[in-house]
Enzyme design. Structure first.
Site, PDB file in Angstrom:
ATOM      1  N   CYS A 149       0.854  -1.237  -0.209  1.00 41.25           N
ATOM      2  CA  CYS A 149       0.041  -0.038  -0.042  1.00 41.25           C
ATOM      3  C   CYS A 149       0.784   1.348  -0.036  1.00 41.25           C
ATOM      4  CB  CYS A 149      -0.980   0.080   1.253  1.00 41.25           C
ATOM      5  SG  CYS A 149      -2.137  -1.106   1.112  1.00 41.25           S
TER       6      CYS A 149
ATOM      7  N   HIS B  44     -10.684  11.375  -9.341  1.00 43.15           N
ATOM      8  CA  HIS B  44      -9.605  11.220 -10.171  1.00 43.15           C
ATOM      9  C   HIS B  44      -8.410  12.493  -9.691  1.00 43.15           C
ATOM     10  CE1 HIS B  44     -12.476   9.381 -12.479  1.00 43.15           C
ATOM     11  NE2 HIS B  44     -11.453   8.904 -13.598  1.00 43.15           N
TER      12      HIS B  44
ATOM     13  N   GLU C 272     -13.169   0.484   0.164  1.00 41.59           N
ATOM     14  CA  GLU C 272     -12.112   0.753  -0.673  1.00 41.59           C
ATOM     15  C   GLU C 272     -11.890  -0.470  -1.647  1.00 41.59           C
ATOM     16  OE1 GLU C 272      -8.202   2.790   0.894  1.00 41.59           O
ATOM     17  OE2 GLU C 272      -7.749   0.707   0.468  1.00 41.59           O
TER      18      GLU C 272
HETATM   19  N1  LIG Z   1      -7.104  -0.507   8.255  1.00 42.99           N
HETATM   20  C1  LIG Z   1      -6.549  -0.331   7.187  1.00 42.99           C
HETATM   21  N2  LIG Z   1      -6.001  -1.408   6.616  1.00 42.99           N
HETATM   22  C2  LIG Z   1      -5.615  -1.447   5.310  1.00 42.99           C
HETATM   23  C3  LIG Z   1      -5.918  -0.202   4.469  1.00 42.99           C
HETATM   24  C4  LIG Z   1      -6.496   0.848   5.256  1.00 42.99           C
HETATM   25  O1  LIG Z   1      -6.956   1.887   4.559  1.00 42.99           O
HETATM   26  N3  LIG Z   1      -7.082   0.711   6.394  1.00 42.99           N
HETATM   27  N4  LIG Z   1      -5.361  -0.043   3.229  1.00 42.99           N
HETATM   28  C5  LIG Z   1      -5.042  -1.154   2.597  1.00 42.99           C
HETATM   29  C6  LIG Z   1      -4.697  -1.056   1.238  1.00 42.99           C
HETATM   30  O2  LIG Z   1      -4.406   0.018   0.915  1.00 42.99           O
HETATM   31  C7  LIG Z   1      -5.672  -2.043   0.034  1.00 42.99           C
HETATM   32  O3  LIG Z   1      -6.248  -0.835  -0.544  1.00 42.99           O
HETATM   33  C8  LIG Z   1      -6.805  -2.578   0.758  1.00 42.99           C
HETATM   34  O4  LIG Z   1      -6.145  -3.809   1.247  1.00 42.99           O
HETATM   35  P1  LIG Z   1      -7.122  -5.117   1.239  1.00 42.99           P
HETATM   36  O5  LIG Z   1      -8.256  -5.141   2.022  1.00 42.99           O
HETATM   37  O6  LIG Z   1      -5.971  -6.164   1.778  1.00 42.99           O
HETATM   38  O7  LIG Z   1      -7.404  -5.591  -0.193  1.00 42.99           O
HETATM   39  P2  LIG Z   1      -7.567  -6.920  -1.086  1.00 42.99           P
HETATM   40  O8  LIG Z   1      -8.516  -6.638  -2.108  1.00 42.99           O
HETATM   41  O9  LIG Z   1      -6.114  -7.237  -1.423  1.00 42.99           O
HETATM   42  O10 LIG Z   1      -8.162  -7.909   0.075  1.00 42.99           O
HETATM   43  P3  LIG Z   1      -8.571  -9.563  -0.130  1.00 42.99           P
HETATM   44  O11 LIG Z   1      -8.401  -9.894   1.267  1.00 42.99           O
HETATM   45  O12 LIG Z   1      -7.637  -9.900  -1.247  1.00 42.99           O
HETATM   46  O13 LIG Z   1      -9.869  -9.346  -0.471  1.00 42.99           O
HETATM   47  C9  LIG Z   1      -4.618  -2.644   3.325  1.00 42.99           C
HETATM   48  N5  LIG Z   1      -4.972  -2.332   4.624  1.00 42.99           N
END
Ligand SMILES: Nc1nc2c(c(=O)[nH]1)N=C([C@H](O)[C@H](O)COP(=O)(O)OP(=O)(O)OP(=O)(O)O)CN2
Length: 203
Positions: free
Chosen positions: A37, A78, A188
């Site tokens: 990230c 954007h 997100e």
């Molecule tokens: N508490 C938080 N944890 C994470 C954030 C955040 O904003 N707050 N952000 C991220 C990453 O930026 C990412 O965009 C999101 O991560 P994640 O949920 O792991 O995304 P995936 O789609 O890869 O998850 P799957 O488990 O494969 O569905 C990370 N953590």
């Protein structure tokens, strides 16, 4: 668009309005501990804003649905979120936001263009050794600047949800009808979302 009901916390208002919308934005978390990230990447954010109030305006609206959407989209859609002052901007991109400038990019308007410029600078595709050195210096300076940032400003889902709440509440306060933003739901990724509520139930 998928429509869902997002239960808001109990509140004293007669009306509760919910507005759902999307915005697309790039961001990065300027902390090594954030792993992948910490690299610039993008999301289509799905947002639901809940507003409570008792008094309707001259149109019979608690607040115009479209105004809420416009307020948030105009600010974030954007964009590179890190550029926004709400998140400590203008961005100090890891691996050389400044390098992008050195490679001839102007003000920070387009994250993708800048990312490409950084890559070009780093590969020396359009520059000599002097400019590569300069890109390295700039990357170092950018990293130092990132280290000065407060993690409370990093554009995580939590912090972006709180920023949306602040934008909406400021607008409601300007209108002076006593309406309150009750919560912001922010998704997100398909599997990850945050709900921000201004009033914590605990002390
Ligand atoms: N508490 C938080 N944890 C994470 C954030 C955040 O904003 N707050 N952000 C991220 C990453 O930026 C990412 O965009 C999101 O991560 P994640 O949920 O792991 O995304 P995936 O789609 O890869 O998850 P799957 O488990 O494969 O569905 C990370 N953590």
């Amino acid at each position: 668009m998928m429509h869902a009901i997002y239960p808001a916390p109990p509140h004293p208002y007669r009306f509760e309005l919910n507005k759902e919308f999307h915005f697309a934005a790039a961001h990065y978390i300027p902390a090594e501990a954030a792993g992948r990230c910490s690299r610039v990447h993008g999301h289509t954010y799905h947002c639901n804003v809940a507003v409570g109030g008792d008094r309707l305006d001259e149109c019979g609206f608690l607040v115009n649905f479209s105004e809420i959407k416009k307020l948030v989209q105009d600010r974030f859609d954007h964009r590179l979120l890190n550029d926004d002052e709400l998140f400590g901007g203008p961005a100090r991109m890891p691996n050389g936001g400044r390098a992008a400038k050195a490679a001839g990019q102007g003000a920070a308007e387009n994250a993708m263009q800048r990312a490409e410029a950084v890559a070009a600078a780093e590969q020396g595709a359009s520059s000599g050794a002097g400019q590569r050195r300069s890109a390295a210096d700039e990357a170092q300076a950018g990293a130092e600047n990132d280290a000065e940032l407060d993690s409370d400003q990093f554009p995580t889902t939590e912090v972006v949800a709180r920023a949306v709440w602040r934008l909406v509440q400021e607008e409601l306060d300007r209108r002076g009808h006593g309406a309150r933003c009750l919560q912001v739901f922010l998704r997100e990724t398909p599997s990850s979302y945050v709900i921000y509520r201004p009033e914590a139930a605990h002390g």
